[in-house]
Design a protein around this motif. Structure first.
Motif, PDB file in Angstrom:
ATOM      1  N   ILE A 101       0.833  -1.202   0.000  1.00  9.95           N
ATOM      2  CA  ILE A 101       0.000   0.000   0.000  1.00  9.95           C
ATOM      3  C   ILE A 101       0.871   1.256   0.000  1.00  9.95           C
ATOM      4  O   ILE A 101       0.589   2.227  -0.704  1.00  9.95           O
ATOM      5  CB  ILE A 101      -0.955  -0.010   1.203  1.00  9.95           C
ATOM      6  CG1 ILE A 101      -1.960  -1.156   1.057  1.00  9.95           C
ATOM      7  CG2 ILE A 101      -1.692   1.324   1.339  1.00  9.95           C
ATOM      8  CD1 ILE A 101      -2.788  -1.417   2.293  1.00  9.95           C
ATOM      9  N   PHE A 102       1.958   1.236   0.784  1.00  8.76           N
ATOM     10  CA  PHE A 102       2.878   2.369   0.802  1.00  8.76           C
ATOM     11  C   PHE A 102       3.480   2.589  -0.579  1.00  8.76           C
ATOM     12  O   PHE A 102       3.628   3.740  -1.038  1.00  8.76           O
ATOM     13  CB  PHE A 102       3.987   2.133   1.828  1.00  8.76           C
ATOM     14  CG  PHE A 102       5.046   3.199   1.834  1.00  8.76           C
ATOM     15  CD1 PHE A 102       4.761   4.478   2.293  1.00  8.76           C
ATOM     16  CD2 PHE A 102       6.313   2.922   1.356  1.00  8.76           C
ATOM     17  CE1 PHE A 102       5.740   5.468   2.288  1.00  8.76           C
ATOM     18  CE2 PHE A 102       7.299   3.909   1.354  1.00  8.76           C
ATOM     19  CZ  PHE A 102       7.001   5.178   1.817  1.00  8.76           C
ATOM     20  N   ALA A 103       3.817   1.498  -1.270  1.00  4.96           N
ATOM     21  CA  ALA A 103       4.382   1.614  -2.619  1.00  4.96           C
ATOM     22  C   ALA A 103       3.374   2.226  -3.587  1.00  4.96           C
ATOM     23  O   ALA A 103       3.727   3.055  -4.433  1.00  4.96           O
ATOM     24  CB  ALA A 103       4.816   0.232  -3.122  1.00  4.96           C
ATOM     25  N   ILE A 104       2.092   1.827  -3.468  1.00  8.35           N
ATOM     26  CA  ILE A 104       1.050   2.388  -4.335  1.00  8.35           C
ATOM     27  C   ILE A 104       0.907   3.886  -4.090  1.00  8.35           C
ATOM     28  O   ILE A 104       0.845   4.688  -5.033  1.00  8.35           O
ATOM     29  CB  ILE A 104      -0.295   1.678  -4.089  1.00  8.35           C
ATOM     30  CG1 ILE A 104      -0.200   0.193  -4.449  1.00  8.35           C
ATOM     31  CG2 ILE A 104      -1.407   2.333  -4.917  1.00  8.35           C
ATOM     32  CD1 ILE A 104      -1.413  -0.615  -4.030  1.00  8.35           C
ATOM     33  N   VAL A 105       0.866   4.271  -2.818  1.00  8.65           N
ATOM     34  CA  VAL A 105       0.737   5.686  -2.479  1.00  8.65           C
ATOM     35  C   VAL A 105       1.952   6.463  -2.962  1.00  8.65           C
ATOM     36  O   VAL A 105       1.833   7.563  -3.513  1.00  8.65           O
ATOM     37  CB  VAL A 105       0.563   5.863  -0.955  1.00  8.65           C
ATOM     38  CG1 VAL A 105       0.593   7.339  -0.571  1.00  8.65           C
ATOM     39  CG2 VAL A 105      -0.746   5.230  -0.499  1.00  8.65           C
ATOM     40  N   LEU A 106       3.140   5.878  -2.800  1.00 11.63           N
ATOM     41  CA  LEU A 106       4.373   6.529  -3.227  1.00 11.63           C
ATOM     42  C   LEU A 106       4.376   6.766  -4.736  1.00 11.63           C
ATOM     43  O   LEU A 106       4.727   7.851  -5.203  1.00 11.63           O
ATOM     44  CB  LEU A 106       5.577   5.664  -2.835  1.00 11.63           C
ATOM     45  CG  LEU A 106       6.970   6.271  -3.015  1.00 11.63           C
ATOM     46  CD1 LEU A 106       7.157   7.452  -2.085  1.00 11.63           C
ATOM     47  CD2 LEU A 106       8.046   5.207  -2.753  1.00 11.63           C
ATOM     48  N   SER A 107       3.944   5.745  -5.492  1.00 11.73           N
ATOM     49  CA  SER A 107       3.911   5.897  -6.950  1.00 11.73           C
ATOM     50  C   SER A 107       2.873   6.915  -7.384  1.00 11.73           C
ATOM     51  O   SER A 107       3.058   7.630  -8.364  1.00 11.73           O
ATOM     52  CB  SER A 107       3.626   4.545  -7.617  1.00 11.73           C
ATOM     53  OG  SER A 107       2.322   4.099  -7.306  1.00 11.73           O
TER      54      SER A 107
END
Length: 291
Positions: free
Chosen positions: A272-278
């Motif tokens: 989820i953090f990766a999705i938000v970061l992207s």
């Protein structure tokens, strides 16, 4: 639509997207029947929405565009089939988190197919997703249902990435509801001959779950997504849609007592953090309707 209403709409859309795996598990029939039924009900819902809201915006499409939309429908149907198969094998949590890693596939495929150089932050996103997926499965063994379900879910994410990239070409200048309608119609037409013999065995309760899946988690959620994009930025909607696994896992925890392990929670948090970061920091990030 005001900004406040648009935010409410996209949050509701994220909840409905999160319900997809839950309803897929509630329906006691085959993934093939669930996918076909979902498409049929989605066609009805999207047709109604197009008549009420998108009146006059849909234009006749050339044959090449229709063929591309049909190909997108086939890929979308394959994505649904593999996702529901993952749900049946390993449960909602693993299937949802496995699929949630699709942004990593999208970044990698974009760089190959469209010859776009990856930003350094995109490598970080891909690494975080891979690490998250490694944490999601309790123990990596080929004979394990959890491992098999995760692999099917990852394949589902790959197929959805292909759908997203194809939509980048096929839906340009096309009314989004019209594009979704054609893709769902393709799924229904392709799968109905294979699902016909199963129709008499589907119970009334299963039809209810499939109907909710098609009308609310596909037709309504997609319509809310489209409507919110007219007010909100794509990055804002992407961040909110990243909450989809949270909603899905939470509901599955309550209904099916699928209690995620600490490792799964950690892996899910990384994904989820990766999705938000992207979505927040990569210039080319785009919001895309999910499962």
């Amino acid at each position: 639509m005001q900004t406040r209403h648009a935010l409410l709409a996209i949050h509701l859309g994220a909840v409905l997207f999160g319900l997809t795996g839950v309803l897929g598990k509630l329906a006691q029939t085959t993934p093939l029947m669930i996918t076909c039924g979902r498409a049929l009900f989605a066609v009805l819902a999207l047709t109604l929405f197009a008549r009420l809201v998108s009146r006059g915006s849909a234009q006749p499409l050339p044959m090449r565009r229709l063929l591309l939309l049909a190909l997108g429908g086939i890929l979308l149907g394959a994505h649904w089939l593999t996702f529901f198969h993952a749900v049946k094998i390993s449960g909602v949590a693993i299937a949802t988190l496995g699929f949630a890693g699709f942004p990593a596939f999208t970044l990698l495929l974009e760089s190959v197919l469209f010859r776009e150089r990856l930003h350094w932050l995109e490598f970080v996103v891909v690494g975080l997703v891979c690490l998250g997926l490694a944490l999601v499965t309790p123990h990596f063994e080929w004979a394990s249902e959890a491992t098999q379900g995760l692999l099917w879910a990852v394949l589902s994410g790959l197929l959805f990435s292909l759908v997203s990239l194809l939509n980048r070409v096929s839906t340009k200048g096309v009314d989004p509801v019209q594009a979704a309608l054609w893709q769902n119609l393709t799924i229904a037409v392709c799968l109905l001959p294979f699902s016909w013999s199963v129709l008499p065995t589907v119970s009334a309760m299963d039809w209810l779950w499939i109907g909710i899946l098609g009308v609310f988690c596909t037709g309504l959620s997609h319509s809310l997504f489209v409507a919110s994009l007219r007010v909100l930025k794509a990055r804002t909607t992407s961040v909110i849609l990243a909450l989809e696994p949270v909603y899905g896992i939470s509901i599955a925890w309550v209904l099916f007592h699928e209690r995620p392990t600490l490792s799964m929670l950690a892996g899910g948090a990384l994904i989820i953090f990766a999705i938000v970061l992207s979505s927040r920091h990569i210039p080319k990030a785009k919001a895309t309707p999910s499962a």
